[in-house]
Enzyme design. Structure first.
Site, PDB file in Angstrom:
ATOM      1  CG  ASN A   1      -1.278 -13.727  -2.898  1.00 40.59           C
ATOM      2  OD1 ASN A   1      -1.948 -13.925  -4.166  1.00 40.59           O
ATOM      3  ND2 ASN A   1      -0.223 -13.190  -2.836  1.00 40.59           N
TER       4      ASN A   1
ATOM      5  CG  HIS B   1      -0.243 -14.781  -8.210  1.00 42.29           C
ATOM      6  ND1 HIS B   1       0.900 -14.702  -8.795  1.00 42.29           N
ATOM      7  CD2 HIS B   1       0.188 -14.226  -7.041  1.00 42.29           C
ATOM      8  CE1 HIS B   1       1.862 -13.903  -8.220  1.00 42.29           C
ATOM      9  NE2 HIS B   1       1.240 -13.441  -7.039  1.00 42.29           N
TER      10      HIS B   1
ATOM     11  NE  ARG C   1       3.422 -16.552  -0.800  1.00 43.88           N
ATOM     12  CZ  ARG C   1       4.360 -17.158  -1.585  1.00 43.88           C
ATOM     13  NH1 ARG C   1       4.424 -18.483  -1.606  1.00 43.88           N
ATOM     14  NH2 ARG C   1       4.707 -16.449  -2.796  1.00 43.88           N
TER      15      ARG C   1
ATOM     16  NE  ARG D   1       1.672 -15.925  -4.750  1.00 48.13           N
ATOM     17  CZ  ARG D   1       2.746 -16.318  -5.284  1.00 48.13           C
ATOM     18  NH1 ARG D   1       2.595 -17.537  -5.602  1.00 48.13           N
ATOM     19  NH2 ARG D   1       3.818 -15.862  -5.582  1.00 48.13           N
TER      20      ARG D   1
ATOM     21  N   GLY E   1       0.817  -1.001  -0.058  1.00 48.98           N
ATOM     22  CA  GLY E   1      -0.058   0.060  -0.102  1.00 48.98           C
ATOM     23  C   GLY E   1       0.754   1.287  -0.040  1.00 48.98           C
TER      24      GLY E   1
ATOM     25  CG  ASN F   1      -5.601 -12.585   3.444  1.00 51.46           C
ATOM     26  OD1 ASN F   1      -5.425 -12.122   4.688  1.00 51.46           O
ATOM     27  ND2 ASN F   1      -4.529 -12.811   2.631  1.00 51.46           N
TER      28      ASN F   1
HETATM   29  N1  APR Z   1      -9.503  -3.352   5.545  1.00 51.15           N
HETATM   30  C1  APR Z   1      -8.231  -2.621   4.890  1.00 51.15           C
HETATM   31  N2  APR Z   1      -6.982  -3.062   5.294  1.00 51.15           N
HETATM   32  C2  APR Z   1      -7.001  -3.993   5.821  1.00 51.15           C
HETATM   33  C3  APR Z   1      -8.116  -5.065   6.365  1.00 51.15           C
HETATM   34  C4  APR Z   1      -9.340  -4.644   6.082  1.00 51.15           C
HETATM   35  N3  APR Z   1     -10.285  -5.402   6.389  1.00 51.15           N
HETATM   36  N4  APR Z   1      -7.351  -6.013   7.062  1.00 51.15           N
HETATM   37  C5  APR Z   1      -6.163  -5.890   7.275  1.00 51.15           C
HETATM   38  N5  APR Z   1      -5.768  -4.804   6.508  1.00 51.15           N
HETATM   39  C6  APR Z   1      -4.596  -4.167   6.206  1.00 51.15           C
HETATM   40  C7  APR Z   1      -3.559  -4.544   7.412  1.00 51.15           C
HETATM   41  O1  APR Z   1      -3.817  -3.798   8.791  1.00 51.15           O
HETATM   42  C8  APR Z   1      -2.200  -4.009   6.947  1.00 51.15           C
HETATM   43  O2  APR Z   1      -1.930  -2.850   7.029  1.00 51.15           O
HETATM   44  O3  APR Z   1      -3.893  -4.708   5.120  1.00 51.15           O
HETATM   45  C9  APR Z   1      -2.434  -4.355   5.169  1.00 51.15           C
HETATM   46  C10 APR Z   1      -1.508  -5.304   4.779  1.00 51.15           C
HETATM   47  O4  APR Z   1      -0.175  -4.598   4.658  1.00 51.15           O
HETATM   48  P1  APR Z   1       0.796  -5.746   5.105  1.00 51.15           P
HETATM   49  O5  APR Z   1       0.793  -6.916   6.071  1.00 51.15           O
HETATM   50  O6  APR Z   1       2.273  -4.906   4.535  1.00 51.15           O
HETATM   51  O7  APR Z   1       0.992  -6.778   3.608  1.00 51.15           O
HETATM   52  P2  APR Z   1       1.282  -6.296   2.087  1.00 51.15           P
HETATM   53  O8  APR Z   1       2.818  -6.922   1.857  1.00 51.15           O
HETATM   54  O9  APR Z   1       1.276  -5.061   1.580  1.00 51.15           O
HETATM   55  O10 APR Z   1       0.694  -7.412   1.286  1.00 51.15           O
HETATM   56  C11 APR Z   1      -0.926  -7.479   1.336  1.00 51.15           C
HETATM   57  O11 APR Z   1      -0.934  -8.424  -0.906  1.00 51.15           O
HETATM   58  O12 APR Z   1       0.556  -9.801  -2.010  1.00 51.15           O
HETATM   59  C12 APR Z   1      -0.424  -9.881  -1.160  1.00 51.15           C
HETATM   60  O13 APR Z   1      -0.008 -11.925   0.125  1.00 51.15           O
HETATM   61  C13 APR Z   1      -0.069 -10.432   0.127  1.00 51.15           C
HETATM   62  O14 APR Z   1      -2.259 -10.887   0.801  1.00 51.15           O
HETATM   63  C14 APR Z   1      -1.146 -10.032   1.050  1.00 51.15           C
HETATM   64  C15 APR Z   1      -1.363  -8.606   0.620  1.00 51.15           C
END
Ligand code: APR
Length: 312
Positions: free
Chosen positions: A124, A179, A86, A92, A16, A99
């Protein structure tokens, strides 16, 4: 009335944050970085950091953090990374139970606040999460895509370029299918500036590159303890940019299939044209018998995870 496009980034984590930086730096629109209430300050902090960055780098897009879906009202594009990434040793598909409620929550809110946004799902297991997002939203298939093929193709292109000793810019390749570990690098269409790759790289080396591509995400998870974010973010931004600027780019994206390649009611990576209407066209390319068999195997794996989603 604002005239800039509105981009909602759902999940303010690793991907993000990089998405926000790229969207702002390219001035694709004004950015909202959304996360859950306990992470709202984190999202606001990242957004403020990126706004201060604007004064150094020189862009006028705004970046704001929020945990209030009302701020996403009328967004033109949503890029969804909400969920858990992951950890080493996980596939995944292991993420589906965690998720699935998250993507349902996101889809229900998107349905209420920005049902017309072009949605790019990254969470994922990708092919199942994008399927569920579309099912809950009930939107046209043009308006939702999964980001996987651009990234998997980029990994394949990089390894080929390094092996052949050429610029990454001269390698054209597409990775189709799900994927997952049985994604399908389409060798018959892979060229180095038009020259069939088999003319330049031997079979053993190509086999090793295909294997490394399939495990490309896992290789990074094992090194970092979490999943990749720079290349995934760039890949999704190339899709968002194609939509916002009506670029008609031909990209490998997870698209909802309705008979194409012999599959229905399934999202899988296929070549598509992305333009101002979203997924404007699914391109059917001739595959070799071997590639068709690989695609069938990959589709079976995707269907198995979608079946889990349907049961829960
Ligand atoms: N609404 C919004 N955001 C959420 C929610 C929700 N309901 N639930 C969780 N999140 C947020 C988390 O709080 C976290 O800040 O999603 C964010 C995910 O960020 P990271 O943990 O840093 O993960 P990231 O590496 O960005 O990957 C996110 O993409 O590639 C895929 O496998 C990976 O499923 C994962 C996703």
């Amino acid at each position: 009335m604002p005239t800039r496009k509105k981009i909602g980034l759902i999940g303010a984590g690793n991907i993000g944050g990089e998405l926000a930086r790229l969207c702002a730096a390219k001035e694709l629109g004004d950015v909202w970085l959304f996360d859950i209430p306990t992470k709202e300050n984190f999202a606001k902090g990242k957004a403020l950091d990126l706004e201060q960055n604007a004064a150094v780098v020189g862009y006028d897009s705004t970046v704001r953090g929020t945990s209030n879906w009302a701020d996403l009202e009328g967004a033109d594009v949503l890029i969804i990374t909400a969920g858990i990434p992951r950890k080493p040793g996980q596939s995944r598909d292991d993420l589906v139970a965690i998720n699935l409620p998250i993507i349902r929550n996101v889809a229900n809110n998107a349905k209420q606040f920005c049902p017309n946004a072009f949605a790019i799902v990254i969470s994922n297991p990708l092919d199942a999460m994008v399927y569920e997002y579309k099912r809950v939203l009930g939107c046209a298939r043009e308006k939702v895509a999964g980001m996987a093929g651009v990234l998997d193709s980029a990994r394949f292109q990089l390894f080929l370029a390094r092996e052949a000793g050429v610029s990454v810019k001269d390698v054209r390749a597409m990775v189709l299918g799900g994927h997952g570990d049985d994604m399908v690098p389409v060798l018959s269409m892979t060229t180095i500036h038009g020259i069939g790759v088999q003319n330049l790289i031997g079979k053993d080396k190509l086999d090793a590159i295909i294997d490394r591509t399939r495990k490309g995400g896992g290789e990074i998870v094992n090194l970092m303890g979490t999943s990749a974010y720079y290349a995934p973010a760039s890949s999704a931004v190339s899709m968002a940019e194609a939509f916002l600027l009506d670029q008609k780019r031909l990209l490998a994206c997870a698209a909802y299939l309705d008979g194409e390649y012999g599959y229905s009611d399934l999202f899988m990576g296929v070549p598509v044209i992305v333009g101002g209407k979203g997924i404007e066209k699914i391109i059917t390319i001739p595959l070799t018998e071997e590639e068709r068999v690989m695609l069938a195997k990959s589709a079976k794996s995707v269907q198995a995870v979608v079946d889990v989603v349907k049961k829960n």
